[in-house]
Design an enzyme around this catalytic site. Sequence first.
Site, PDB file in Angstrom:
ATOM      1  NE  ARG A  10      -0.395   0.842   4.856  1.00 20.04           N
ATOM      2  CZ  ARG A  10      -0.845   0.833   6.102  1.00 20.04           C
ATOM      3  NH1 ARG A  10      -1.972   0.198   6.375  1.00 20.04           N
ATOM      4  NH2 ARG A  10      -0.183   1.438   7.067  1.00 20.04           N
ATOM      5  CG  ASP A  49       8.866  -9.025   9.340  1.00 20.50           C
ATOM      6  OD1 ASP A  49       9.727  -8.132   9.211  1.00 20.50           O
ATOM      7  OD2 ASP A  49       8.058  -9.076  10.285  1.00 20.50           O
ATOM      8  CG  LEU A  65       5.916  12.992  24.280  1.00 17.42           C
ATOM      9  CD1 LEU A  65       5.325  13.787  25.440  1.00 17.42           C
ATOM     10  CD2 LEU A  65       6.604  13.929  23.286  1.00 17.42           C
ATOM     11  CG  ASN A  99       5.163   9.032  28.155  1.00 17.35           C
ATOM     12  OD1 ASN A  99       5.485   9.107  29.334  1.00 17.35           O
ATOM     13  ND2 ASN A  99       4.432   9.954  27.553  1.00 17.35           N
ATOM     14  CE1 TYR A 121       9.077   6.588  10.190  1.00 16.82           C
ATOM     15  CE2 TYR A 121       9.388   8.966  10.279  1.00 16.82           C
ATOM     16  CZ  TYR A 121       9.052   7.816   9.561  1.00 16.82           C
ATOM     17  OH  TYR A 121       8.714   7.920   8.240  1.00 16.82           O
TER      18      TYR A 121
HETATM   19  P1  NAD Z   1       2.370   2.779   5.074  1.00 17.31           P
HETATM   20  O1  NAD Z   1       2.242   2.474   6.531  1.00 17.31           O
HETATM   21  O2  NAD Z   1       1.148   3.263   4.363  1.00 17.31           O
HETATM   22  O3  NAD Z   1       2.952   1.505   4.294  1.00 17.31           O
HETATM   23  C1  NAD Z   1       4.078   0.820   4.771  1.00 17.31           C
HETATM   24  C2  NAD Z   1       4.099  -0.582   4.183  1.00 17.31           C
HETATM   25  O4  NAD Z   1       5.251  -1.259   4.729  1.00 17.31           O
HETATM   26  C3  NAD Z   1       2.874  -1.392   4.572  1.00 17.31           C
HETATM   27  O5  NAD Z   1       2.357  -2.067   3.446  1.00 17.31           O
HETATM   28  C4  NAD Z   1       3.407  -2.356   5.606  1.00 17.31           C
HETATM   29  O6  NAD Z   1       2.703  -3.601   5.655  1.00 17.31           O
HETATM   30  C5  NAD Z   1       4.839  -2.545   5.132  1.00 17.31           C
HETATM   31  N1  NAD Z   1       5.696  -3.046   6.205  1.00 17.31           N
HETATM   32  C6  NAD Z   1       5.745  -2.625   7.481  1.00 17.31           C
HETATM   33  N2  NAD Z   1       6.608  -3.390   8.187  1.00 17.31           N
HETATM   34  C7  NAD Z   1       7.109  -4.306   7.338  1.00 17.31           C
HETATM   35  C8  NAD Z   1       8.033  -5.358   7.469  1.00 17.31           C
HETATM   36  N3  NAD Z   1       8.593  -5.637   8.651  1.00 17.31           N
HETATM   37  N4  NAD Z   1       8.326  -6.120   6.387  1.00 17.31           N
HETATM   38  C9  NAD Z   1       7.757  -5.855   5.190  1.00 17.31           C
HETATM   39  N5  NAD Z   1       6.863  -4.872   5.008  1.00 17.31           N
HETATM   40  C10 NAD Z   1       6.536  -4.106   6.064  1.00 17.31           C
HETATM   41  O7  NAD Z   1       3.560   3.816   4.962  1.00 17.31           O
HETATM   42  P2  NAD Z   1       3.899   4.912   3.824  1.00 17.31           P
HETATM   43  O8  NAD Z   1       3.355   6.216   4.258  1.00 17.31           O
HETATM   44  O9  NAD Z   1       3.544   4.375   2.491  1.00 17.31           O
HETATM   45  O10 NAD Z   1       5.481   4.994   3.989  1.00 17.31           O
HETATM   46  C11 NAD Z   1       6.388   4.263   3.173  1.00 17.31           C
HETATM   47  C12 NAD Z   1       7.813   4.648   3.585  1.00 17.31           C
HETATM   48  O11 NAD Z   1       7.963   6.065   3.459  1.00 17.31           O
HETATM   49  C13 NAD Z   1       8.149   4.322   5.027  1.00 17.31           C
HETATM   50  O12 NAD Z   1       9.511   3.919   5.117  1.00 17.31           O
HETATM   51  C14 NAD Z   1       7.949   5.629   5.735  1.00 17.31           C
HETATM   52  O13 NAD Z   1       8.689   5.711   6.924  1.00 17.31           O
HETATM   53  C15 NAD Z   1       8.424   6.602   4.690  1.00 17.31           C
HETATM   54  N6  NAD Z   1       7.892   7.953   4.864  1.00 17.31           N
HETATM   55  C16 NAD Z   1       6.573   8.216   4.760  1.00 17.31           C
HETATM   56  C17 NAD Z   1       6.122   9.521   4.939  1.00 17.31           C
HETATM   57  C18 NAD Z   1       4.676   9.913   4.820  1.00 17.31           C
HETATM   58  O14 NAD Z   1       4.384  11.094   4.988  1.00 17.31           O
HETATM   59  N7  NAD Z   1       3.764   9.027   4.490  1.00 17.31           N
HETATM   60  C19 NAD Z   1       7.027  10.542   5.243  1.00 17.31           C
HETATM   61  C20 NAD Z   1       8.364  10.223   5.361  1.00 17.31           C
HETATM   62  C21 NAD Z   1       8.789   8.935   5.164  1.00 17.31           C
END
Ligand code: NAD
Length: 460
Positions: free
Chosen positions: A230, A274, A309, A312, A366
């Site tokens: 997704r 994973d 935070l 916590n 994060y």
């Molecule tokens: P999301 O939560 O919508 O999707 C993340 C996907 O990663 C999910 O399909 C989830 O099942 C998969 N995932 C999680 N843990 C996993 C694992 N252990 N093994 C395999 N798959 C795993 O997140 P997103 O918003 O699409 O973000 C994608 C990337 O972009 C992430 O690395 C996120 O940190 C980074 N990011 C997102 C944003 C934002 O604003 N959305 C901003 C900065 C960085």
Amino acid sequence: MADTYLDLVSSASGGKLARQLGLPAPVRLRRHRPGAPLVPGPVLVLGRGEEADRIAASLLGWDLDVRRHPEDVHRFGAVVLALTELAEPGELAEPALGLGAVLRTLAPGGRVVTVSRPAPGIGTGAASATPAAAEPVAPAVAAARQAVVGLLRSVAQELRGGATANGVLLAEGVAPEAPSVLGALRFLLSGRSAFVSGQFVTVGDDAGRLPDEWEAPLRGKVAAVTGAARGIGAQIARTLTEAGARVVVVDVPAAGEPLAALANELRAVALQLDVTDPRAGERVLGLARERFGRLDVVVHNAGITRDKLLANMDASRWSSVLAVNLESQLRMNEQLLAGEGLGEAPRIVCLASTSGVAGNRGQTNYAASKAGVIGMVAATAPLLAARGGTVNAVAPGFVETEMTARIPAARRQVARRLNSLQQGGLPEDVAQAVLFLASDAAGGVNGQTLRVCGQNLVGA
Ligand code: NAD
């Protein structure tokens, strides 16, 4: 999640009202659409010298309407400042004021791009982990070069109408028509960089190759994308497929259903895995080789948030975020580089975040994981260079996905507006930056972190 405020102010009356009230007035961005012109009007190239002429000549090669003087043009699609030969700060006045004189004629979604050289010893901050020019230069030259950075970042904040300003930095000895210079220039001029503003792409060497087809730069390549079920990952898989790649899409077993649906849509291969699995790198490489005979591009996109935070914070929240967002990438890279089967010029693109650049309240875990990615990418770059490849990171700001939909509504509204484009990015904005870094044209770009954040004003 839909940005209803953007919908509202996108109408003529809504936009006018927002401006009268002094409220943010974001506009819909000019994004890449196949067949659309590269820029929305003639391109003005400002700057003196032989290299400026060569840059203008390269742009002419793309059938653009290139001008060296602003006469008779009412609306420019882009202004390119060719500044690679600056010798002292006084030489910046003419192109800077020349740019100022035509800024009001810049089309909506227009582009300002500087092409210059870095001051030695100074990276461009978050945008580049690559050491700037190694050769010492005279203080006046360094001053002029660094002045370009301040000019560009301020112009980016002054632009309106969805226009952006970015720069290409050419390391010493890199020619203005090196493939990666032109690749970066084209990316920054195009709709593919819609949500990139106030950033610099450093071209470290002459490596790179311009694609035969700009619309399909990954034809014949094999890519793997983690976290692809997704959000941003799914869009990266779509964009790489549209660019001609065959793709392995990876996500956790719990996301098996949407993953299978995506694989069906894209005729991709799904792998339920994973990324914290101790053999994750070997399994991705093994499946790609089994199904397609090779693996050229790996996108480490899987990521999670477990916000609290620090006061916590519990051990499980801390460790799970570090394990998924950072340690999995480190381990997978080791396995990918140790194994057989990576393509000749492998590309690794890692997802970082602006939280890893500026920090973010409630996100110590994060931000630590994403800052770690930026450090890892810089240190891994020489290993990839030795194999003719690259590793870079993309650091998104606020992007509209399920991850950000979980942010409480009031905070989400504020987070969206805190950038020069006054809106959240879309997954396709991140995917286009990943595609650029995965393509042959970016072969001279290595070890860097490219922010896709609309020039996020926090920690800019
Ligand atoms: P999301 O939560 O919508 O999707 C993340 C996907 O990663 C999910 O399909 C989830 O099942 C998969 N995932 C999680 N843990 C996993 C694992 N252990 N093994 C395999 N798959 C795993 O997140 P997103 O918003 O699409 O973000 C994608 C990337 O972009 C992430 O690395 C996120 O940190 C980074 N990011 C997102 C944003 C934002 O604003 N959305 C901003 C900065 C960085």
